[in-house]
Design a protein around this motif. Structure first.
Motif, short mmCIF file in Angstrom:
data_model
loop_
_atom_site.label_atom_id
_atom_site.label_comp_id
_atom_site.label_asym_id
_atom_site.label_seq_id
_atom_site.Cartn_x
_atom_site.Cartn_y
_atom_site.Cartn_z
N LEU A 131 23.76 -15.94 -16.27
CA LEU A 131 25.21 -16.01 -16.21
C LEU A 131 25.70 -17.41 -16.58
CD1 LEU A 131 27.93 -14.73 -15.55
CD2 LEU A 131 27.59 -15.39 -13.15
N LEU A 132 24.95 -18.44 -16.16
CA LEU A 132 25.31 -19.82 -16.51
C LEU A 132 25.21 -20.04 -18.01
CD1 LEU A 132 23.64 -22.00 -13.72
CD2 LEU A 132 26.07 -21.49 -14.04
N ASN A 133 24.20 -19.43 -18.64
CA ASN A 133 24.05 -19.57 -20.09
C ASN A 133 25.21 -18.89 -20.82
OD1 ASN A 133 20.90 -19.24 -19.05
ND2 ASN A 133 21.22 -20.88 -20.53
N ALA A 134 25.63 -17.73 -20.31
CA ALA A 134 26.76 -17.03 -20.91
C ALA A 134 28.04 -17.86 -20.77
CB ALA A 134 26.94 -15.67 -20.24
N ILE A 135 28.25 -18.44 -19.58
CA ILE A 135 29.43 -19.28 -19.36
C ILE A 135 29.38 -20.52 -20.26
CG2 ILE A 135 30.60 -20.75 -17.67
CD1 ILE A 135 29.72 -18.73 -15.53
N ALA A 136 28.18 -21.13 -20.35
CA ALA A 136 28.02 -22.32 -21.21
C ALA A 136 28.33 -21.98 -22.66
CB ALA A 136 26.60 -22.86 -21.07
N PHE A 137 27.85 -20.84 -23.12
CA PHE A 137 28.11 -20.38 -24.50
C PHE A 137 29.61 -20.30 -24.75
CE2 PHE A 137 28.73 -16.77 -27.49
CZ PHE A 137 28.08 -17.30 -28.60
N ILE A 138 30.34 -19.71 -23.82
CA ILE A 138 31.79 -19.56 -23.96
C ILE A 138 32.48 -20.92 -23.91
CG2 ILE A 138 33.87 -18.63 -22.87
CD1 ILE A 138 32.09 -16.30 -21.87
N LEU A 139 32.07 -21.75 -22.96
CA LEU A 139 32.72 -23.06 -22.80
C LEU A 139 32.46 -23.98 -24.00
CD1 LEU A 139 32.15 -23.83 -19.00
CD2 LEU A 139 34.24 -23.07 -20.14
N PHE A 140 31.25 -23.92 -24.54
CA PHE A 140 30.94 -24.75 -25.72
C PHE A 140 31.86 -24.38 -26.88
CE2 PHE A 140 26.47 -25.54 -24.01
CZ PHE A 140 26.73 -26.88 -23.74
N PHE A 141 32.09 -23.08 -27.09
CA PHE A 141 32.96 -22.68 -28.19
C PHE A 141 34.43 -22.92 -27.88
CE2 PHE A 141 29.37 -20.39 -30.13
CZ PHE A 141 29.53 -20.86 -31.42
N ALA A 143 35.38 -25.54 -26.27
CA ALA A 143 35.46 -26.96 -26.59
C ALA A 143 35.56 -27.17 -28.09
CB ALA A 143 34.25 -27.70 -26.03
N LEU A 144 34.77 -26.42 -28.87
CA LEU A 144 34.82 -26.54 -30.32
C LEU A 144 36.19 -26.16 -30.87
CD1 LEU A 144 31.36 -25.11 -31.48
CD2 LEU A 144 32.18 -27.45 -31.74
N ALA A 145 36.77 -25.09 -30.30
CA ALA A 145 38.09 -24.65 -30.75
C ALA A 145 39.12 -25.75 -30.51
CB ALA A 145 38.49 -23.37 -30.02
N GLY A 146 39.00 -26.47 -29.39
CA GLY A 146 39.93 -27.55 -29.11
C GLY A 146 39.67 -28.77 -29.95
N LEU A 147 38.39 -29.12 -30.11
CA LEU A 147 38.03 -30.32 -30.87
C LEU A 147 38.28 -30.17 -32.37
CD1 LEU A 147 34.69 -31.30 -29.09
CD2 LEU A 147 36.85 -32.55 -29.02
N LYS A 148 38.42 -28.93 -32.81
CA LYS A 148 38.66 -28.68 -34.23
C LYS A 148 39.91 -29.41 -34.70
CE LYS A 148 39.52 -24.86 -37.46
NZ LYS A 148 39.71 -23.40 -37.59
N TYR A 149 40.88 -29.58 -33.80
CA TYR A 149 42.14 -30.23 -34.18
C TYR A 149 42.20 -31.68 -33.71
CZ TYR A 149 43.32 -25.33 -34.79
OH TYR A 149 43.31 -24.02 -35.19
N ILE A 165 27.57 -29.76 -29.96
CA ILE A 165 28.18 -28.72 -29.13
C ILE A 165 27.90 -27.35 -29.73
CG2 ILE A 165 30.37 -27.76 -28.32
CD1 ILE A 165 31.44 -30.61 -28.13
N ASN A 166 28.06 -27.23 -31.05
CA ASN A 166 27.80 -25.97 -31.74
C ASN A 166 26.34 -25.55 -31.58
OD1 ASN A 166 28.13 -23.75 -33.43
ND2 ASN A 166 29.21 -24.90 -35.00
N ALA A 167 25.43 -26.49 -31.79
CA ALA A 167 24.01 -26.21 -31.64
C ALA A 167 23.67 -25.80 -30.21
CB ALA A 167 23.19 -27.44 -32.05
N SER A 168 24.28 -26.46 -29.24
CA SER A 168 24.03 -26.15 -27.83
C SER A 168 24.50 -24.75 -27.49
CB SER A 168 24.73 -27.17 -26.93
OG SER A 168 24.24 -28.47 -27.16
#
Length: 339
Positions: A131-141, A143-149, A165-168
């Motif tokens: 479950l932590l890996n699933a949450i991390a997967f969502i949170l990493f993306f 973060a990417l969506a926010g950092l994109k701008y 972040i993407n690789a993680s």
């Protein structure tokens, strides 16, 4: 992709998958018309990060390895070969290509990116809670969506953060995939149907989504489509090799030397393209580099030539290791080369 010579029992399909993945990556770099198979430039890269997480979950998670041991092991298996190949490629550029092209990182960027993903994800994965890996997967993306701008004062630092972040995210996806599939048994006929369906979905998504690149943090029209095409494509390739293409000596062989192939196929490709252009011009039937890379058949022939040369390169590294393995420093330097 990190070598796993010490992992027992060895799963042949993992080496097959690495072989398939590295061939797709090489083809994506050779053929400029990747719109014919648009995910070929994206899915295999995400696959290698995911596969590293998959391997960590399958082989190492229960060894209770300390962070210090983990860090040292990854420094030896990823950063040492990165430094070695980076020095070699810089020297090659200075001697051969300096007058023709600017120095770039090349596909070898994958090694420090994987190192960052491994270190970032270590503490998440050690919890052994999917479950932590699933949450991390969502949170990493997220973060990417926010950092994109975001506008970074230092472009290089911003780029490295985005790649890490993407690789993680994909590393945690692979770990999660391993946890889900550990006790999952699928009949070959069902696996074949699933693979075809997943590849169809990822192809449609990638056609609509347009140009994507993990290295350049390009997500196409939608980051959700980017996630979908890479997730479905990664699962499809894993299922293909785990349930259908379980053994293949040539693919397994290439899969055991992916670090060498990652580091050296680009300069080999450029030399072959230039030589082909020169030779065909002298023969009165000129084939430009643009044509060679834009045509699927000629790209395939260049790919086969690259693979044949890579077999020689692999043997050279194996020979060097055999002559230096008794010397302490060289044991570390060439640890990524299989005997």
């Amino acid at each position: 992709m990190e070598n796993n010579t010490a992992l027992k029992p060895r799963l042949h399909w993992i080496d097959v998958l690495k072989g398939v993945g590295i061939i797709l990556i090489m083809m994506g770099h050779i053929n400029s018309q990747t719109k014919s198979v648009p995910w070929i430039y994206s899915v295999p890269v995400a696959l290698f990060f995911a596969l590293s997480g998959f391997i960590f979950s399958t082989f190492e998670i229960n060894k209770n390895i300390s962070f210090k041991e983990f860090l040292i092991k990854r420094l030896k298996s990823l950063i040492v070969p990165f430094i070695l190949f980076r020095l070699v490629l810089v020297v090659y550029w200075l001697l051969v290509e300096r007058r023709f092209r600017e120095l770039d990182m090349g596909p070898i960027w994958f090694l420090p990116a994987l190192f960052a993903a491994e270190i970032i994800s270590y503490f998440i994965c050690k919890k052994k809670n999917p479950l932590l890996n699933a949450i991390a997967f969502i949170l990493f993306f997220a973060a990417l969506a926010g950092l994109k701008y975001a506008k970074f004062d230092n472009y290089a630092i911003g780029k490295c953060i985005m790649i890490a972040i993407n690789a993680s995210a994909w590393y945690n996806f692979g770990f999660l995939e391993s946890c889900i599939s550990k006790n999952l048994k699928i009949k070959k006929e069902y696996a074949a149907i699933a693979v075809c369906a997943l590849l169809a979905i990822t192809t449609v998504c990638s056609i609509y989504n347009g140009t994507v690149s993990l290295y350049s943090s390009l997500f196409g029209k939608s980051i959700l489509l980017y996630i979908t095409e890479n997730a479905f494509g990664t699962v499809a390739l894993i299922m293909l090799c785990k349930y259908l293409l379980t053994k293949s000596a040539p693919l397994e062989y290439l899969g055991r030397y992916t670090i060498i192939l990652f580091a050296t196929h680009e300069p080999i490709k450029r030399v072959l393209l230039k030589l082909t252009e020169i030779i065909t011009t002298k023969l009165g039937k000129p084939l430009s580099i643009d044509f060679l890379q834009g045509n699927f058949l000629t790209s395939l022939l260049i790919l086969l030539a690259v693979i044949l040369i890579e077999l020689i390169v692999i043997q050279i590294f194996r020979f060097i290791k055999s002559k230096t393995k008794s010397k302490g420093a060289f044991r570390i330097l060439f640890a990524f080369v299989h005997d």
